[in-house]
Write a protein that holds these residues in place. Structure first.
Motif, PDB file in Angstrom:
ATOM      1  N   UNK B 106       0.823  -1.213   0.000  1.00 10.62           N
ATOM      2  CA  UNK B 106       0.000   0.000   0.000  1.00 10.62           C
ATOM      3  C   UNK B 106       0.855   1.260   0.000  1.00 10.62           C
ATOM      4  N   UNK B 107       1.974   1.231   0.722  1.00  8.57           N
ATOM      5  CA  UNK B 107       2.841   2.408   0.752  1.00  8.57           C
ATOM      6  C   UNK B 107       3.443   2.636  -0.633  1.00  8.57           C
ATOM      7  N   UNK B 108       3.929   1.572  -1.274  1.00  2.82           N
ATOM      8  CA  UNK B 108       4.569   1.727  -2.582  1.00  2.82           C
ATOM      9  C   UNK B 108       3.564   2.227  -3.622  1.00  2.82           C
ATOM     10  N   UNK B 109       2.466   1.483  -3.791  1.00  2.00           N
ATOM     11  CA  UNK B 109       1.503   1.849  -4.830  1.00  2.00           C
ATOM     12  C   UNK B 109       0.751   3.136  -4.475  1.00  2.00           C
ATOM     13  N   UNK B 110       0.427   3.293  -3.196  1.00  2.00           N
ATOM     14  CA  UNK B 110      -0.311   4.475  -2.759  1.00  2.00           C
ATOM     15  C   UNK B 110       0.487   5.754  -2.951  1.00  2.00           C
ATOM     16  N   UNK B 111       1.794   5.693  -2.675  1.00  2.00           N
ATOM     17  CA  UNK B 111       2.604   6.904  -2.834  1.00  2.00           C
ATOM     18  C   UNK B 111       2.751   7.258  -4.304  1.00  2.00           C
ATOM     19  N   UNK B 112       2.879   6.255  -5.156  1.00  2.00           N
ATOM     20  CA  UNK B 112       2.993   6.533  -6.593  1.00  2.00           C
ATOM     21  C   UNK B 112       1.744   7.245  -7.106  1.00  2.00           C
ATOM     22  N   UNK B 113       0.594   6.645  -6.818  1.00  2.00           N
ATOM     23  CA  UNK B 113      -0.653   7.244  -7.304  1.00  2.00           C
ATOM     24  C   UNK B 113      -0.910   8.586  -6.617  1.00  2.00           C
ATOM     25  N   UNK B 114      -0.608   8.661  -5.327  1.00  2.00           N
ATOM     26  CA  UNK B 114      -0.807   9.909  -4.587  1.00  2.00           C
ATOM     27  C   UNK B 114       0.030  11.034  -5.166  1.00  2.00           C
ATOM     28  N   UNK B 115       1.239  10.703  -5.581  1.00  2.00           N
ATOM     29  CA  UNK B 115       2.115  11.706  -6.188  1.00  2.00           C
ATOM     30  C   UNK B 115       1.518  12.197  -7.503  1.00  2.00           C
ATOM     31  N   UNK B 116       1.111  11.262  -8.354  1.00  2.00           N
ATOM     32  CA  UNK B 116       0.551  11.645  -9.651  1.00  2.00           C
ATOM     33  C   UNK B 116      -0.687  12.523  -9.451  1.00  2.00           C
ATOM     34  N   UNK B 117      -1.522  12.163  -8.477  1.00  2.00           N
ATOM     35  CA  UNK B 117      -2.790  12.878  -8.313  1.00  2.00           C
ATOM     36  C   UNK B 117      -2.615  14.241  -7.649  1.00  2.00           C
ATOM     37  N   UNK B 118      -1.549  14.415  -6.881  1.00  2.00           N
ATOM     38  CA  UNK B 118      -1.416  15.686  -6.176  1.00  2.00           C
ATOM     39  C   UNK B 118      -0.462  16.646  -6.870  1.00  2.00           C
ATOM     40  N   UNK B 119       0.561  16.154  -7.572  1.00  2.00           N
ATOM     41  CA  UNK B 119       1.585  17.068  -8.088  1.00  2.00           C
ATOM     42  C   UNK B 119       1.700  17.091  -9.601  1.00  2.00           C
ATOM     43  N   UNK B 120       0.984  16.269 -10.302  1.00  2.00           N
ATOM     44  CA  UNK B 120       1.103  16.275 -11.764  1.00  2.00           C
ATOM     45  C   UNK B 120      -0.223  16.720 -12.380  1.00  2.00           C
ATOM     46  N   UNK B 121      -0.100  17.361 -13.553  1.00  2.00           N
ATOM     47  CA  UNK B 121      -1.303  17.709 -14.295  1.00  2.00           C
ATOM     48  C   UNK B 121      -1.453  16.744 -15.453  1.00  2.00           C
ATOM     49  N   UNK B 122      -2.602  16.164 -15.590  1.00  2.00           N
ATOM     50  CA  UNK B 122      -2.798  15.272 -16.729  1.00  2.00           C
ATOM     51  C   UNK B 122      -4.290  15.172 -17.040  1.00  2.00           C
ATOM     52  N   UNK B 123      -4.599  14.695 -18.239  1.00  2.00           N
ATOM     53  CA  UNK B 123      -5.999  14.530 -18.612  1.00  2.00           C
ATOM     54  C   UNK B 123      -6.605  13.387 -17.785  1.00  2.00           C
ATOM     55  N   UNK B 124      -7.878  13.392 -17.649  1.00  2.00           N
ATOM     56  CA  UNK B 124      -8.615  12.315 -16.961  1.00  2.00           C
ATOM     57  C   UNK B 124      -8.306  12.233 -15.465  1.00  2.00           C
ATOM     58  N   UNK B 125      -7.706  13.288 -14.906  1.00  2.00           N
ATOM     59  CA  UNK B 125      -7.377  13.245 -13.485  1.00  2.00           C
ATOM     60  C   UNK B 125      -8.638  13.003 -12.651  1.00  2.00           C
ATOM     61  N   UNK B 126      -9.698  13.744 -13.011  1.00  2.00           N
ATOM     62  CA  UNK B 126     -10.946  13.625 -12.273  1.00  2.00           C
ATOM     63  C   UNK B 126     -11.500  12.202 -12.381  1.00  2.00           C
ATOM     64  N   UNK B 127     -11.360  11.617 -13.555  1.00  3.67           N
ATOM     65  CA  UNK B 127     -11.859  10.260 -13.762  1.00  3.67           C
ATOM     66  C   UNK B 127     -11.107   9.267 -12.876  1.00  3.67           C
ATOM     67  N   UNK B 128      -9.800   9.453 -12.843  1.00  5.88           N
ATOM     68  CA  UNK B 128      -8.988   8.551 -12.014  1.00  5.88           C
ATOM     69  C   UNK B 128      -9.407   8.684 -10.549  1.00  5.88           C
ATOM     70  N   UNK B 129      -9.586   9.929 -10.116  1.00  4.86           N
ATOM     71  CA  UNK B 129     -10.023  10.152  -8.731  1.00  4.86           C
ATOM     72  C   UNK B 129     -11.349   9.452  -8.453  1.00  4.86           C
ATOM     73  N   UNK B 130     -12.255   9.548  -9.419  1.00  4.09           N
ATOM     74  CA  UNK B 130     -13.559   8.905  -9.252  1.00  4.09           C
ATOM     75  C   UNK B 130     -13.411   7.384  -9.144  1.00  4.09           C
ATOM     76  N   UNK B 131     -12.553   6.826 -10.015  1.00  4.09           N
ATOM     77  CA  UNK B 131     -12.346   5.369  -9.998  1.00  4.09           C
ATOM     78  C   UNK B 131     -11.839   4.929  -8.630  1.00  4.09           C
ATOM     79  N   UNK B 132     -10.899   5.712  -8.091  1.00  2.00           N
ATOM     80  CA  UNK B 132     -10.330   5.368  -6.788  1.00  2.00           C
ATOM     81  C   UNK B 132     -11.392   5.484  -5.698  1.00  2.00           C
ATOM     82  N   UNK B 133     -12.122   6.612  -5.729  1.00  3.68           N
ATOM     83  CA  UNK B 133     -13.121   6.870  -4.694  1.00  3.68           C
ATOM     84  C   UNK B 133     -14.232   5.824  -4.700  1.00  3.68           C
ATOM     85  N   UNK B 134     -14.759   5.548  -5.873  1.00  2.00           N
ATOM     86  CA  UNK B 134     -15.876   4.603  -5.958  1.00  2.00           C
ATOM     87  C   UNK B 134     -15.424   3.216  -5.497  1.00  2.00           C
TER      88      UNK B 134
END
Lengths: 285, 298
Positions: B106-134
């Motif tokens: 969880x630390x390895x995968x969570x930090x990777x995704x957490x980094x992408x979602x908090x510090x990078x700009x990319x398309x479909x960010x909102x979609x990815x957030x939704x996928x994670x949340x749901x």
């Protein structure tokens, strides 16, 4: 770059979270044993019909609703009380936090067993204490009375998770800037008014988090009834998941188990949606 | 005291000076406050104190009514019995392996995704957030049978990975959430310096961001560890061999196999809780502060 960082997580979530849900829905619409070989015969809503016409399903449905919507509000109120109480610096704060958080860290199934011992109808310490303070006259079999068994189960779950709610709300309280209270005080707002007009509104997002984090597990309660009462006496404490579990793994009615699981998923999603729609406010920047 | 209650502009500083002088009202409040805290701690701890007392009592004193509160003599027999009659040590080791593995993943995968979602700009960010949340809201039971099927056909039943993989998936949304809340607060200059020095974003994450993210890592690891240590439904279903059972399942099934030996169960329960207690005592601040950092910004 983002894709590279997200790919493992997304693959993972699709394989372990989304695919199984889809598979459960698929199973719920097909006949035949799922294990060991799949016989793929589409039966439409047959399993749903038999689940929804089963009195014991509805019994477990109501037990679960009562369990969820009695325990969660009480936990929220008590949790808020605890959070307000310990939201200050005091000597021994961290030790107190560990003590208060301890019930949350206790495994549910172990908790269930501990309480089944505490509630024991003959040698239980709860009986002993209640007799000593004069509330009871003789030992009472808490877990063998259908009405009291559910109440006892509610008590145990509230005991366990109030601390978790308190911690989440405490985090919310800590994030409210002091100057808001100062301003309210200068405007002459009483403590009660400050609570209603400053604390509660600003706590809303955190309350939403706590509500979702508590409602979902409560709605899926399994370990507690399994360990505390085994769902009994009769079916008075049989929750939805306990019912669906025995349908699946004891009676091997996989189709009905899957239909029940799908219903549980849908209802849980609807509850979350209602919470989010009533409480969510987009971040203002 | 009286002037304080009627003066709405009184501030914390005034309270302090009031406290410095002797003030019965203030002392009463303090007593009430500490009284409530102590009561709260007692209520929280009472069951486990009781389990501990039961575990060191001679078996005749356990089934007595009115209850005998303190043991007349302290005995370790129940612990010996517990360790002899069921492989509780084995269960403890199994739980430890599963919980640690889940925490690491969880630390390895969570930090990777957490980094992408908090510090990078990319398309479909909102979609990815939704996928994670749901995915965080999907009930566990709805995933049990297909995952059981999957685990069986891939040979993961009765293996540590058979539990580590689903547990990690269930806890990933939480891990991602904690990491992205933490990363959001880090100053931009931190990664700019790394990027100028020619590091890739992945290099920045592993060489610069993660080394300063110990609090988020500790929080995630501990809370995920506790979750995996405590989980019952999947552990019960996936570990069908006695030697692979986790401690929660081991204890739960123990009472079915022998006729309610409360003394032995109490000893086993107490042993299973010691690791959790130690974890909480050592990492109390991390648990509280980490959740505070994450939830406050939700």
């Amino acid at each position: 770059m983002a894709a590279l960082l997200l790919a493992p997580v997304l693959t993972y979530l699709f394989v372990i979270s989304y695919y199984p849900i889809a598979d459960t829905v698929w199973t719920s619409l097909h006949s035949g044993s799922v294990m060991p070989t799949r016989e793929q015969q589409f039966v439409g809503l047959e399993h749903y019909r038999s689940v929804l016409s089963s009195p014991s399903f509805w019994n477990s449905f109501w037990v679960t609703l009562i369990y969820t919507f009695v325990s969660v509000p009480i936990e929220m109120v008590l949790g808020l009380g605890v959070a307000l109480l310990i939201n200050r610096d005091f000597w021994g704060r961290y030790v107190a936090l560990v003590a208060i958080l301890f019930p949350w860290a206790l495994p549910t199934i172990i908790n269930a067993q501990i309480w089944s011992w505490l509630f024991h109808g003959e040698y239980g310490v709860i009986n002993d204490l209640l007799i000593r303070v004069g509330i009871l006259e003789s030992a009472y079999p808490f877990l063998s009375d259908p009405d009291i068994a559910l109440a006892s189960m509610l008590f145990v779950t509230i005991w366990k998770t109030t601390s978790f709610v308190a911690l989440i709300l405490l985090a919310g309280l800590a994030s409210i800037p002091d100057n808001l209270y100062e301003a309210a005080r200068i405007d002459g707002a009483s403590k009660v008014k400050q609570f209603w007009y400053v604390t509660l509104p600003l706590l809303k997002p955190v309350i939403l988090v706590a509500l979702i984090f508590r409602t979902l597990p409560a709605f899926q309660a399994f370990g507690l009834p399994y360990g505390l009462t085994g769902g009994g006496p009769g079916e008075s404490t049989t929750t939805l998941v306990l019912w669906a579990h025995s349908q699946t793994f004891t009676r091997f009615e996989f189709g009905e188990g899957a239909a029940a699981a799908t219903i549980i998923t849908l209802v849980a999603m609807v509850i979350c949606l209602i919470y989010v729609m009533t409480l969510y406010e987009p971040e203002v920047r | 005291m009286s002037s304080k209650t009627h003066d709405p502009t009184s501030s914390v500083a005034d309270d302090q000076s009031v406290f410095d002088r002797f003030d019965p009202h203030r002392v009463g409040e303090q007593l009430g406050f500490y009284g409530s805290v102590v009561l709260l701690c007692l209520v929280s701890f009472f069951p486990i104190i009781w389990i501990f007392l039961t575990s060191i009592k001679p078996s005749t004193e356990i089934i007595q009514f009115p209850v005998q509160y303190l043991p007349s003599e302290v005995t370790l027999d129940n612990y010996v019995m517990a360790l002899q009659q069921a492989p509780f040590l084995r269960y403890l080791i199994n739980s430890f392996i599963v919980a640690s593995g889940t925490a690491i993943l969880c630390v390895v995968l969570g930090s990777m995704a957490g980094y992408a979602l908090s510090r990078l700009d990319f398309r479909f960010k909102l979609h990815v957030l939704m996928i994670v949340l749901v995915s965080a809201m999907l009930p566990f039971f709805g995933r049990l049978i297909p995952l059981f099927d999957l685990a069986r056909s891939t040979g993961f039943l009765n293996s540590y990975l058979g539990l580590i993989i689903p547990y990690s998936a269930f806890q990933l949304p939480f891990a991602i959430w904690i990491f992205q809340a933490y990363f959001k607060e880090l100053p931009d200059s931190l990664e700019e310096a790394g990027l100028i020095d020619g590091l890739s974003h992945i290099g920045v994450l592993f060489r610069i961001i993660l080394p300063v993210s110990a609090p988020a890592m500790a929080t995630t690891a501990i809370i995920v560890f506790i979750y995996a240590w405590n989980e019952f439904l999947f552990a019960l279903t996936f570990m069908t061999e006695d030697s692979m059972r986790t401690i929660t399942v081991g204890i739960a099934l123990y009472q079915g196999e022998y006729t309610y030996p409360w003394a032995t169960i109490s000893a086993a329960v107490f042993m299973s809780i010691v690791p959790l207690l130690l974890l909480m005592l050592f990492f109390q601040r991390k648990i509280v502060e980490g959740l505070t950092a994450g939830v406050g910004k939700a």
